[in-house]
Scaffold this motif. Structure first.
Motif, PDB file in Angstrom:
ATOM      1  N   HIS A 139      18.971  51.340  59.544  1.00 35.50           N
ATOM      2  CA  HIS A 139      18.797  52.723  59.096  1.00 35.50           C
ATOM      3  C   HIS A 139      20.098  53.496  59.110  1.00 35.50           C
ATOM      4  O   HIS A 139      20.968  53.200  59.911  1.00 35.50           O
ATOM      5  N   TYR A 140      20.142  54.532  58.321  1.00 34.23           N
ATOM      6  CA  TYR A 140      21.111  55.627  58.469  1.00 34.23           C
ATOM      7  C   TYR A 140      22.561  55.199  58.309  1.00 34.23           C
ATOM      8  O   TYR A 140      23.465  55.933  58.662  1.00 34.23           O
ATOM      9  N   ALA A 141      22.808  53.962  57.810  1.00 34.26           N
ATOM     10  CA  ALA A 141      24.162  53.437  57.862  1.00 34.26           C
ATOM     11  C   ALA A 141      24.988  53.832  56.645  1.00 34.26           C
ATOM     12  O   ALA A 141      24.599  53.532  55.514  1.00 34.26           O
ATOM     13  N   PRO A 142      26.120  54.499  56.865  1.00 41.23           N
ATOM     14  CA  PRO A 142      27.052  54.719  55.759  1.00 41.23           C
ATOM     15  C   PRO A 142      27.786  53.415  55.457  1.00 41.23           C
ATOM     16  O   PRO A 142      27.623  52.425  56.171  1.00 41.23           O
ATOM     17  N   LYS A 143      28.620  53.430  54.388  1.00 42.34           N
ATOM     18  CA  LYS A 143      29.417  52.216  54.088  1.00 42.34           C
ATOM     19  C   LYS A 143      30.469  52.011  55.157  1.00 42.34           C
ATOM     20  O   LYS A 143      30.808  50.893  55.511  1.00 42.34           O
ATOM     21  N   ALA A 144      31.010  53.110  55.679  1.00 42.56           N
ATOM     22  CA  ALA A 144      32.029  53.032  56.732  1.00 42.56           C
ATOM     23  C   ALA A 144      31.416  52.416  57.992  1.00 42.56           C
ATOM     24  O   ALA A 144      30.226  52.559  58.238  1.00 42.56           O
ATOM     25  N   ALA A 145      32.260  51.770  58.788  1.00 50.68           N
ATOM     26  CA  ALA A 145      31.795  51.248  60.087  1.00 50.68           C
ATOM     27  C   ALA A 145      31.652  52.423  61.054  1.00 50.68           C
ATOM     28  O   ALA A 145      32.403  53.399  60.973  1.00 50.68           O
ATOM     29  N   ILE A 146      30.672  52.337  61.955  1.00 48.07           N
ATOM     30  CA  ILE A 146      30.481  53.393  62.956  1.00 48.07           C
ATOM     31  C   ILE A 146      30.975  52.872  64.309  1.00 48.07           C
ATOM     32  O   ILE A 146      30.579  51.793  64.743  1.00 48.07           O
ATOM     33  N   THR A 147      31.842  53.641  64.946  1.00 46.16           N
ATOM     34  CA  THR A 147      32.265  53.306  66.310  1.00 46.16           C
ATOM     35  C   THR A 147      31.834  54.446  67.225  1.00 46.16           C
ATOM     36  O   THR A 147      32.185  55.605  66.987  1.00 46.16           O
ATOM     37  N   LEU A 148      31.046  54.097  68.242  1.00 45.94           N
ATOM     38  CA  LEU A 148      30.547  55.126  69.165  1.00 45.94           C
ATOM     39  C   LEU A 148      31.597  55.373  70.240  1.00 45.94           C
ATOM     40  O   LEU A 148      32.260  54.440  70.697  1.00 45.94           O
ATOM     41  N   CYS A 149      31.767  56.644  70.631  1.00 48.57           N
ATOM     42  CA  CYS A 149      32.753  56.926  71.671  1.00 48.57           C
ATOM     43  C   CYS A 149      32.239  58.048  72.567  1.00 48.57           C
ATOM     44  O   CYS A 149      31.274  58.730  72.236  1.00 48.57           O
ATOM     45  N   HIS A 150      32.899  58.207  73.717  1.00 51.35           N
ATOM     46  CA  HIS A 150      32.548  59.285  74.639  1.00 51.35           C
ATOM     47  C   HIS A 150      33.663  60.309  74.610  1.00 51.35           C
ATOM     48  O   HIS A 150      34.780  60.018  74.185  1.00 51.35           O
ATOM     49  N   GLY A 151      33.341  61.535  75.089  1.00 51.05           N
ATOM     50  CA  GLY A 151      34.289  62.650  75.018  1.00 51.05           C
ATOM     51  C   GLY A 151      35.682  62.310  75.505  1.00 51.05           C
ATOM     52  O   GLY A 151      36.665  62.676  74.880  1.00 51.05           O
ATOM     53  N   ASP A 152      35.778  61.536  76.605  1.00 50.75           N
ATOM     54  CA  ASP A 152      37.088  61.349  77.226  1.00 50.75           C
ATOM     55  C   ASP A 152      37.762  60.021  76.864  1.00 50.75           C
ATOM     56  O   ASP A 152      38.866  59.755  77.276  1.00 50.75           O
ATOM     57  N   GLU A 153      37.087  59.140  76.129  1.00 54.95           N
ATOM     58  CA  GLU A 153      37.759  57.876  75.775  1.00 54.95           C
ATOM     59  C   GLU A 153      37.663  57.636  74.274  1.00 54.95           C
ATOM     60  O   GLU A 153      36.694  57.103  73.773  1.00 54.95           O
ATOM     61  N   LYS A 154      38.701  58.117  73.589  1.00 56.95           N
ATOM     62  CA  LYS A 154      38.707  57.969  72.144  1.00 56.95           C
ATOM     63  C   LYS A 154      40.058  57.407  71.723  1.00 56.95           C
ATOM     64  O   LYS A 154      41.056  58.108  71.760  1.00 56.95           O
ATOM     65  N   ARG A 155      40.080  56.129  71.379  1.00 59.62           N
ATOM     66  CA  ARG A 155      41.331  55.532  70.896  1.00 59.62           C
ATOM     67  C   ARG A 155      41.132  55.120  69.456  1.00 59.62           C
ATOM     68  O   ARG A 155      40.216  54.388  69.124  1.00 59.62           O
ATOM     69  N   ILE A 156      42.013  55.636  68.597  1.00 59.17           N
ATOM     70  CA  ILE A 156      41.862  55.328  67.180  1.00 59.17           C
ATOM     71  C   ILE A 156      42.601  54.040  66.857  1.00 59.17           C
ATOM     72  O   ILE A 156      43.805  53.953  67.071  1.00 59.17           O
ATOM     73  N   GLU A 157      41.851  53.073  66.351  1.00 60.07           N
ATOM     74  CA  GLU A 157      42.497  51.809  65.989  1.00 60.07           C
ATOM     75  C   GLU A 157      42.466  51.570  64.473  1.00 60.07           C
ATOM     76  O   GLU A 157      43.362  50.958  63.925  1.00 60.07           O
ATOM     77  N   ALA A 158      41.431  52.097  63.820  1.00 61.88           N
ATOM     78  CA  ALA A 158      41.319  51.853  62.378  1.00 61.88           C
ATOM     79  C   ALA A 158      42.271  52.781  61.622  1.00 61.88           C
ATOM     80  O   ALA A 158      42.503  53.902  62.035  1.00 61.88           O
ATOM     81  N   PRO A 159      42.835  52.305  60.491  1.00 58.28           N
ATOM     82  CA  PRO A 159      43.827  53.099  59.761  1.00 58.28           C
ATOM     83  C   PRO A 159      43.249  54.340  59.078  1.00 58.28           C
ATOM     84  O   PRO A 159      43.839  55.404  59.128  1.00 58.28           O
ATOM     85  N   SER A 160      42.086  54.211  58.449  1.00 60.16           N
ATOM     86  CA  SER A 160      41.549  55.345  57.704  1.00 60.16           C
ATOM     87  C   SER A 160      40.260  55.774  58.386  1.00 60.16           C
ATOM     88  O   SER A 160      39.195  55.256  58.096  1.00 60.16           O
ATOM     89  N   SER A 161      40.383  56.710  59.340  1.00 57.78           N
ATOM     90  CA  SER A 161      39.201  56.997  60.135  1.00 57.78           C
ATOM     91  C   SER A 161      38.848  58.473  60.193  1.00 57.78           C
ATOM     92  O   SER A 161      39.679  59.350  59.939  1.00 57.78           O
TER      93      SER A 161
END
Ligand code: AMP
Ligand code: MG
Length: 315
Positions: A225-247
């Protein structure tokens, strides 16, 4: 097929009454409606969406007088919930009236019933003068449509009419409570929160750890359900590291550095109402990965978590 766009509930209801398929606004998400008494139109709802035939449709009613047309016996817990939350963003699963066709209920002995509060939906249902079966007005698997433009993007040329209204105020599908058994069971979280339900029916249970062997209580919940074409990565308020180039990022706390596109929400209500339109916007911009902050399981957070986990394929 030509899809008529209209602002007139009267025109849309006339199209539905002639046995055709009409998308209409509600406070949760846009619905794709057909008369429950018109088997061909019901079939076309499944076809237009690419929806599996065993996934039942929610039946929308204008007034409590129509309840008897769709439901059989209604227990006292169900009546308490009806008194408190109808009209509104709550669907009740009830024993069905045998006159409701099996194609609507996916062959189940129960029926999902909702009475929307949105004034345009109410006018459309009043003029349609019959119970209207309506799943969300999107292609199966994609995020639900929360604006008429999103409906048009998915279903132009596949349905007869789109009744244009404002963007959906809530933006998440209805809360579903199964009242067909001995005690009420929350099947899908939504804007009517578990805490609000508990205040009315204290014995309510949440369908948290479904038995994978048993047949699903709500057939739709087994499908992606509910899935966009983009991948979804779940994160918490204090741990957000961006690894993907176009995010991109959506959440309640500040976005991480280096993000191309973000939606910072002031509260859970805004998070819920923006979530699906943000997913669609990200897809239109070719975003690869959407980072989504997981809220806590309290109040509306439960529904947002549920949609995020499903969109991420974790549920
Ligand atoms: P949608 O309208 O696209 O939000 O999907 C409707 C949801 O309601 C699906 O997950 C269905 O499985 C669920 N539903 C509808 N009718 C019933 C029913 N009689 N029993 C259990 N779940 C239902
Ligand atoms: Mg849906």
């Amino acid at each position: 097929m030509q899809t008529t766009l209209t602002d007139s509930a009267e025109e849309a209801a006339a199209i539905l009454k002639s046995g055709r398929v009409v998308a209409f606004p509600t406070e949760t998400v846009y619905g794709l409606g057909a008369s429950i008494y018109c088997p061909e139109a019901i079939m076309r709802v499944f076809q237009a969406k690419g929806r599996p035939g065993d996934n039942p449709l929610i039946v929308h009613i204008y007034s409590l007088e129509q309840l008897a047309d769709v439901a059989g016996e209604i227990n006292s817990d169900a009546w308490k919930l009806i008194d408190r939350f109808f009209p509104g963003p709550l669907t009740l699963v009830l024993k069905k009236n045998p006159l409701v066709p099996d194609t609507v209920t996916g062959g189940l002995g129960t029926v999902g019933v909702r009475c929307p509060a949105n004034p345009v939906a109410r006018e459309f249902l009043r003029l349609s003068a019959c119970p209207v079966a309506a799943p969300s007005a999107n292609l199966s698997g994609l995020p639900s449509a929360t604006s008429w433009e999103a409906v048009f993007e998915d279903l132009d040329g596949k349905i007869d009419c789109v009744l244009r209204g404002n963007p959906s105020a809530i933006g998440l599908e209805s809360t579903i409570v199964d009242c067909s058994g001995s005690k009420p069971l929350l099947l899908r979280a939504g804007a009517i929160t578990f805490e609000q339900l508990q205040a009315v029916v204290p014995e309510i249970a949440a369908n948290t750890s479904p038995d994978k062997q048993a047949p699903p209580k709500s057939p739709g919940l087994k499908y992606p359900h509910y899935a966009p074409k983009a991948a979804i990565t779940l994160c918490h308020g204090d741990e957000k590291r961006i690894e993907a180039p176009s995010s991109a990022y959506i959440g309640l706390s500040e976005p991480p550095e280096g993000i191309l596109l973000y939606k910072l929400c002031r509260n859970l209500e805004e998070y819920g109402s923006e979530l699906f339109s943000f997913f669609r916007h990200c897809d239109s911009k070719g975003i690869d990965t959407i980072y989504c902050e997981l809220p806590s399981n309290q109040g509306l957070g439960r529904a947002i978590r549920d949609r995020l986990m499903r969109a991420a394929g974790k549920k």
